[in-house]
Design a protein around this motif. Structure first.
Motif, PDB file in Angstrom:
ATOM      1  N   PRO A 272       0.820  -1.213   0.000  1.00  0.00           N
ATOM      2  CA  PRO A 272       0.000   0.000   0.000  1.00  0.00           C
ATOM      3  C   PRO A 272       0.856   1.266   0.000  1.00  0.00           C
ATOM      4  N   TRP A 273       1.124   1.799  -1.154  1.00  0.00           N
ATOM      5  CA  TRP A 273       2.009   2.950  -1.271  1.00  0.00           C
ATOM      6  C   TRP A 273       1.401   4.232  -0.692  1.00  0.00           C
ATOM      7  N   ASN A 274       0.083   4.241  -0.504  1.00  0.00           N
ATOM      8  CA  ASN A 274      -0.559   5.449   0.034  1.00  0.00           C
ATOM      9  C   ASN A 274      -0.673   5.419   1.550  1.00  0.00           C
ATOM     10  N   GLU A 275      -0.079   4.389   2.204  1.00  0.00           N
ATOM     11  CA  GLU A 275      -0.109   4.290   3.656  1.00  0.00           C
ATOM     12  C   GLU A 275       1.310   4.299   4.202  1.00  0.00           C
ATOM     13  N   PRO A 276       1.490   4.716   5.462  1.00  0.00           N
ATOM     14  CA  PRO A 276       2.832   4.704   6.057  1.00  0.00           C
ATOM     15  C   PRO A 276       3.391   3.277   6.084  1.00  0.00           C
ATOM     16  N   PRO A 277       4.725   3.053   5.955  1.00  0.00           N
ATOM     17  CA  PRO A 277       5.713   4.114   5.758  1.00  0.00           C
ATOM     18  C   PRO A 277       5.881   4.546   4.311  1.00  0.00           C
ATOM     19  N   ALA A 278       5.254   3.822   3.365  1.00  0.00           N
ATOM     20  CA  ALA A 278       5.439   4.144   1.954  1.00  0.00           C
ATOM     21  C   ALA A 278       4.891   5.516   1.596  1.00  0.00           C
ATOM     22  N   ALA A 279       3.922   6.019   2.364  1.00  0.00           N
ATOM     23  CA  ALA A 279       3.360   7.340   2.082  1.00  0.00           C
ATOM     24  C   ALA A 279       4.392   8.429   2.323  1.00  0.00           C
ATOM     25  N   HIS A 280       5.347   8.164   3.216  1.00  0.00           N
ATOM     26  CA  HIS A 280       6.358   9.158   3.549  1.00  0.00           C
ATOM     27  C   HIS A 280       7.674   8.891   2.817  1.00  0.00           C
TER      28      HIS A 280
END
Length: 203
Positions: free
Chosen positions: A109-117
């Motif tokens: 899930p790129w839109n959720e942490p940690p990928a979102a940051h």
């Protein structure tokens, strides 16, 4: 970091030269083989010998049409023989598959942490390299070491009467000992890693 073994042995070099080394000559031969192995590894940017390594990389977004997955990591040491474990953001995952030197992660899930940051960190334990060392690599290491043993001053030609001495000067400048010829570099190009991969740490 573990010291990598030479890509050829003193026994191999003695056989090539058709001679038996004294203990002192064996030490010199081993030092030259170590140098030649380091030069070859630096050129191809590979460890070459079979080993198991744990490295941490930054996952990058995959092309959904090309890879059909969420993220990808390119493992730098080749060939990849086996992948033992994969941890994504510190959590072990089995939701991946291997495609050559690429580790493909099925979903993230790129839109959720940690990928979102920032992109997640992927820690991979994998086995790579050759066992045995390919013959052409071994031959080049032996040739490079042998050149120094046979011709330690790098003299290409010498005229005794006229006191004329010509030294072997590589394209890079002065004679520096164990070096690779252009022909040897062309042979090694098939093993050379050209694509960059961010390596955060290894253990």
């Amino acid at each position: 970091m573990a010291v990598l073994p030479s890509l050829a042995t003193v026994a191999d070099l003695a056989t090539l030269l058709g001679r038996t080394f004294t203990p002192q000559q064996e030490l010199q031969a081993q030092a030259l083989l170590d140098q030649a192995s380091s030069v070859v590894r630096a050129y191809v940017r590979q460890d070459i010998t079979r080993a198991t390594t744990t490295d941490t990389f930054t996952m990058r977004r995959a092309d959904p049409y090309l890879h059909r997955c969420a993220g990808v990591v390119t493992l730098p040491q080749r060939p990849v023989v086996d992948i033992a474990t994969v941890l994504v953001a510190g959590v072990e995952s089995s939701d991946w598959w291997q495609d050559g030197s690429d580790l493909l992660l099925k979903a993230w899930p790129w839109n959720e942490p940690p990928a979102a940051h920032r992109p997640p960190q992927v820690t991979v334990t994998y086995t790579h390299g050759y066992d045995p060392v390919p013959g052409d690599i071994q031959a080049i290491v032996l040739q490079a070491a042998n050149r120094v043993i046979v011709n330690p001053s790098g003299i290409r030609s010498e005229t005794v009467g006229g006191e004329s001495v010509t030294y072997l000067i590589p394209a890079v400048g002065e004679y520096l000992g164990v070096l690779l010829s252009r022909t040897e570099q062309r042979v090694l190009d098939r093993y050379r890693r050209t694509a960059g991969t961010v390596n955060l740490r290894s253990r």
